[in-house]
Design a protein around this motif. Structure first.
Motif: not given
Length: 130
Positions: A37, A123, A47, A44, A90, A94-96, A35
């Protein structure tokens, strides 16, 4: 083939949210999943990562204790549970992404090479604001 992160929305400070990362066109169960962000105007950030069997998770210091990564291989989905959300820390997209390299997963919370990860998708945006 790519992953799709989803679930981002507006959340109040101190709130919680769970993001999902789903695969289309392939099975996730052979991959470690990271993960990430990206804050506006910044690089980037890694996390955390979960091993392919879900037995191990690794986190950056910035989210350790607040974020939890889990997976359900039967549903071909990985999750990012976020608690005690902070503004503006926060607020990000967000990406995976997948990796086949165990070392890349273990070290993701400290550093990573983008080339170690694949199947980046669009994302999902989280905004923490009152």
């Amino acid at each position: 083939v790519q992953l799709q992160a989803s679930g981002g929305r507006l959340v109040q400070p101190g709130g919680s949210l769970r993001l999902s990362c789903a695969a289309s066109g392939f099975s996730l169960d052979h991959y470690h999943i990271g993960w990430f962000r990206r804050h506006p105007g910044r690089e980037r950030e890694g996390l955390g990562c979960i091993s392919s069997d879900g037995g191990s998770t690794y986190y950056s210091d910035s989210v350790k204790g607040r974020f939890t990564i889990s997976r359900d291989n039967a549903k071909n989905t990985v999750y990012l549970e976020m608690n005690t959300l902070k503004k503006p820390e926060d607020t990000a997209i967000y990406y995976c992404a997948t990796t086949s390299r165990e070392a890349a997963c273990i070290n993701l919370g400290t550093y990573y090479l983008p080339s170690d990860f694949d199947s980046w998708g669009h994302g999902t945006e989280l905004t923490v604001s009152s």
